[in-house]
Scaffold this motif. Structure first.
Motif, PDB file in Angstrom:
ATOM      1  N   UNK A 467       0.844  -0.983   0.167  1.00 21.24           N
ATOM      2  CA  UNK A 467      -0.097  -0.034   0.111  1.00 21.24           C
ATOM      3  C   UNK A 467       0.878   1.203  -0.138  1.00 21.24           C
ATOM      4  N   UNK A 468       0.301   2.324  -0.637  1.00 23.55           N
ATOM      5  CA  UNK A 468       1.250   3.555  -0.692  1.00 23.55           C
ATOM      6  C   UNK A 468       2.452   3.403  -1.198  1.00 23.55           C
ATOM      7  N   UNK A 469       2.551   2.830  -2.567  1.00 26.07           N
ATOM      8  CA  UNK A 469       3.933   2.267  -3.245  1.00 26.07           C
ATOM      9  C   UNK A 469       4.389   3.734  -3.647  1.00 26.07           C
ATOM     10  N   UNK A 470       3.554   4.585  -3.660  1.00 26.30           N
ATOM     11  CA  UNK A 470       4.418   5.932  -3.993  1.00 26.30           C
ATOM     12  C   UNK A 470       5.175   6.563  -3.069  1.00 26.30           C
ATOM     13  N   UNK A 508      -1.776   2.873  -4.677  1.00 28.11           N
ATOM     14  CA  UNK A 508      -1.446   4.108  -4.315  1.00 28.11           C
ATOM     15  C   UNK A 508      -2.556   4.956  -4.353  1.00 28.11           C
ATOM     16  N   UNK A 509      -2.344   6.339  -3.672  1.00 22.92           N
ATOM     17  CA  UNK A 509      -3.164   7.354  -3.756  1.00 22.92           C
ATOM     18  C   UNK A 509      -2.719   8.541  -4.473  1.00 22.92           C
ATOM     19  N   UNK A 510      -1.441   8.246  -5.044  1.00 22.38           N
ATOM     20  CA  UNK A 510      -0.638   9.565  -5.696  1.00 22.38           C
ATOM     21  C   UNK A 510      -0.896   9.050  -7.232  1.00 22.38           C
ATOM     22  N   UNK A 511      -0.728  10.199  -8.202  1.00 21.37           N
ATOM     23  CA  UNK A 511      -0.823  10.031  -9.496  1.00 21.37           C
ATOM     24  C   UNK A 511       0.743   9.451 -10.300  1.00 21.37           C
ATOM     25  N   UNK A 512       0.909   8.344 -10.304  1.00 15.40           N
ATOM     26  CA  UNK A 512       2.139   7.831 -10.606  1.00 15.40           C
ATOM     27  C   UNK A 512       2.619   8.395 -11.715  1.00 15.40           C
ATOM     28  N   UNK A 513       1.790   8.573 -12.675  1.00 20.27           N
ATOM     29  CA  UNK A 513       2.521   9.500 -13.902  1.00 20.27           C
ATOM     30  C   UNK A 513       2.856  10.550 -13.708  1.00 20.27           C
ATOM     31  N   UNK A 514       2.424  11.258 -12.955  1.00 22.98           N
ATOM     32  CA  UNK A 514       2.960  12.654 -12.537  1.00 22.98           C
ATOM     33  C   UNK A 514       4.310  12.414 -11.399  1.00 22.98           C
ATOM     34  N   UNK A 515       4.109  11.453 -10.816  1.00 20.96           N
ATOM     35  CA  UNK A 515       5.439  10.978  -9.888  1.00 20.96           C
ATOM     36  C   UNK A 515       6.605  10.727 -11.099  1.00 20.96           C
ATOM     37  N   UNK A 516       6.272  10.117 -11.905  1.00 22.70           N
ATOM     38  CA  UNK A 516       7.341   9.536 -13.036  1.00 22.70           C
ATOM     39  C   UNK A 516       7.844  10.743 -13.764  1.00 22.70           C
TER      40      UNK A 516
END
Length: 686
Positions: A467-470, A508-516
């Motif tokens: 959970x929360x891998x971001x 994740x509750x983040x936008x991983x594309x934005x994180x990338x």
């Protein structure tokens, strides 16, 4: 005739002087020694001491005789091997350094006096010698030189060995020596004690042919020993300070309320803080007190945390270990005793054999199209043997873990296939690798002695939910990618690989594309875990699922408490349906639970609901400008914007109490702090 001193060239026989409280008579002492040796059976029975022989000397003769010392010996044992001498010098470096100043000042005064000053270690082996050149040369005849061994067990009664035995400043004069070959010498020795623990670590001795004897020789060596001890104390104080500084610079996770013991290179406690009575006392038979120097362990020369952990006594192995190096060499260790047992963020769950995919799907309550689409994809992934991972995206509180359990239920091969859940947002950066991949015994500070498997090993044959891998640190991500690709995990500190068969569900509750795009998440890892992904819709987008969830939690809580379900008025249900639910399903569940506890009756109306739910979405003119933050309205736009507004709403609703805010949103306090910083939200209410 009683005299205090004799001419330098006086013959050996016939001398008389006062030694201690008795008259010293050379001939009488020699006769007593000869009589002592003449009847070995008698001396072995502890013969009666002659009145003109000091008890100190007579007792030493008895120890020498019963210890097998050759009374006709002419010299002490000598080790002249260069490697052994070099080792001896290194082992006694601190003692030699402490004695350097005293020896330098006294050595200049001994030339021409017929005297030499020597330094011996705790075993009576000489490690330094200065003084009159001729006397130093003559001392070689009896091995009174570096490498010579002068304890009583090696050469019988003498100033060095007898001072070691008695622990007091001692002189042995001429015929009082046990061995015939050294009876022309006189010597006065004083033990040197370690200021930290009081143990004898050496002897300083003034020696020469018998004419150099003066009553004050013993006082001279005693004063020199005290000077050396003072220098040792200064060295130890400096080392203690440097070890504390070394610990402070390397102990980023140390908390002031934790217990701390600093050990020196000999394994002795030189500093103690917040260690309760009995915490570290089993080995020492007493309390550890700062500066007392109680011995706890033999510090291994390797300096590895694993070796230090193995050397610790069993009752101390729960502590965290930090090797402390000074100038590149291991000079101590820090033992940190956490103030409270760490609560593991890893939960191990074994599913029952009768759980099926349909049962797991039934736990996800809702009929909205967006939710049913996500459930359908998760079920297909669960039944598939070709898809090894699933990415579940969604806001905090939408129920992402239920989808991980759904995958586990559908892919279960045996009743005991494990389901392991780990919250990446609750793991400190320092422990991330250990929690994921495990570690061998003593691999790092705080590592368990026997090692520990990581979550990949625990999940072998089942499902691992991250959970929360971001929140995963960027430097750990390549190692996770490698495990996913090779299906082999390496514990920290171990070269051997361990095969694992694990299906990964990352959420994740983040936008991983934005994180990338921002460089905070690896692109290759994103594509590896996100080959198949689902988005769990927020509760505000699920329409009348809100009403289904209210009924579901209402019935469940009532059954658990043995009470009747609550009855919601149409106005209350309409308000719940209209609310934006920034905390999603978790917030709704908490609300129903709170109503079961706090509601005055079983009928729930608008007046029983929180103000943020009953307040209209607009028209806040009667409220202050600050109350505009309380509005449940969430701006349209990105997920990040929605999350930022949810944080502000929760802060306002809970009056800035971060504990309640974190509970309300279903996240940990560390995650809350990071998100407040991420969105630049000031905690005005704190």
């Amino acid at each position: 005739m009683k005299i205090d001193a004799l001419p330098a060239r006086a013959p050996l026989a016939g001398r008389q002087m006062v030694l201690g409280n008795i008259d010293y008579d050379e001939r009488a002492t020699m006769r007593a020694w000869e009589d002592f040796l003449a009847d070995e059976p008698k001396c072995a029975r502890d013969p009666i001491k002659p009145s003109h022989v000091r008890s100190l000397i007579h007792d030493s003769w008895y120890r020498s005789a019963t210890g097998g010392i050759n009374a006709q010996g002419h010299e002490a044992p000598l080790n002249s091997d260069r490697d052994e001498i070099e080792f001896l010098t290194r082992a006694n470096a601190e003692l030699l350094a402490a004695a350097r100043r005293s020896f330098a000042s006294i050595g200049q005064l001994l030339e021409g006096t017929g005297a030499m000053l020597v330094l011996a270690d705790s075993d009576g082996v000489l490690i330094d010698a200065i003084g009159d050149k001729k006397t130093l040369h003559n001392g070689m005849d009896i091995h009174l030189a570096i490498g010579g061994k002068w304890n009583e067990g090696a050469v019988g009664t003498n100033g060095i060995g007898t001072a070691l035995w008695t622990g007091e400043p001692t002189f042995v004069h001429a015929a009082e020596h046990f061995c015939a070959g050294i009876k022309s010498w006189t010597c006065a020795g004083a033990p040197i004690r370690d200021p930290l623990d009081g143990k004898i670590i050496g002897v300083v001795d003034l020696s020469g042919y018998s004419p150099i004897f003066r009553p004050h020789n013993t006082a001279l060596v005693a004063a020199t020993a005290r000077q050396i001890e003072k220098a040792l104390a200064e060295q130890q104080a400096e080392q203690r300070t440097r070890l504390l500084e070394a610990f402070i610079s390397s102990a980023s996770s140390y908390r002031r309320k934790d217990g701390l013991v600093i050990l020196d290179h000999r394994g002795r406690a030189i500093f103690r803080n917040n260690v309760p009575d009995g915490e570290a006392t089993e080995k020492t038979d007493g309390r550890i007190e700062a500066g007392r120097g109680r011995w706890l362990m033999n510090l291994p020369s390797s300096g590895s945390e694993a070796d230090i952990a193995r050397a610790l006594p069993a009752h101390l192995r729960s502590c965290h270990i930090t090797p402390l190096k000074l100038d590149g060499d291991l000079r101590g260790a820090a033992l940190v005793f956490p103030s409270a047992s760490a609560v593991s963020s890893v939960t191990v769950i074994h599913r029952e054999a009768d759980k099926h995919l349909q049962d797991a799907a039934a736990m996800i309550v809702g009929e909205s199209e967006a939710l049913l689409t996500a459930v359908d994809v998760a079920c297909r992934v669960a039944r598939s043997n070709s898809v090894a991972s699933l990415l579940v995206e969604g806001e905090t509180g939408v129920g992402k873990e239920l989808f991980a359990r759904l995958v586990h239920a559908g892919s279960r091969r045996t009743a005991n296939d494990p389901f392991i859940a780990m919250n990446c947002g609750a793991i400190t950066k320092e422990l991330f690798g250990s929690e994921l991949f495990g570690h061998v015994g003593g691999a790092f500070t705080g590592a368990s002695r026997d090692g520990k498997p990581g979550v990949f090993e625990l999940a072998n044959g089942g499902v691992l939910s991250l959970d929360e891998i971001g929140e995963m640190p960027l430097e750990i991500q390549p190692f996770l990618l490698r495990v996913l690709e090779e299906r082999i995990v390496h514990r920290i500190g171990e070269s051997r690989g361990r095969p694992v068969d694990v299906r990964l569900v990352a959420s994740t509750n983040r936008d991983l594309k934005e994180e990338v795009a921002a460089g905070r998440f690896r692109r290759d890892l994103y594509y590896r875990i996100g080959a198949v992904s689902i988005t769990v819709p927020p509760l505000r987008d699920r329409g009348e699922d809100v009403l289904l969830l209210v009924e579901h939690f209402n019935q469940k809580i009532a059954a658990a408490s043995g009470e009747e379900p609550l009855e919601f008025s149409h106005e209350a249900l309409a308000a719940l349906l209209a609310y934006r639910w920034p905390g999603n399903v978790r917030e709704l569940k908490n609300l129903v639970g709170r109503l079961h506890v706090l509601a005055r009756g079983r009928d729930i109306g608008l007046h029983d609901l929180p103000e943020e739910i009953t307040a209209p979405a607009s028209g806040q003119s009667a409220k202050s400008s600050d109350n505009a933050v309380i509005s449940p309205e969430v701006p349209e736009g990105t997920l990040a914007e929605a999350e930022r507004q949810a944080l502000k709403n929760a802060l306002a609703a809970e009056g800035g109490n971060l504990s309640r805010v974190a509970q309300r949103l279903g996240i940990s306090r560390p995650t809350l702090y990071r998100k407040l910083e991420q969105y630049g939200i000031r905690r005005e209410f704190v």
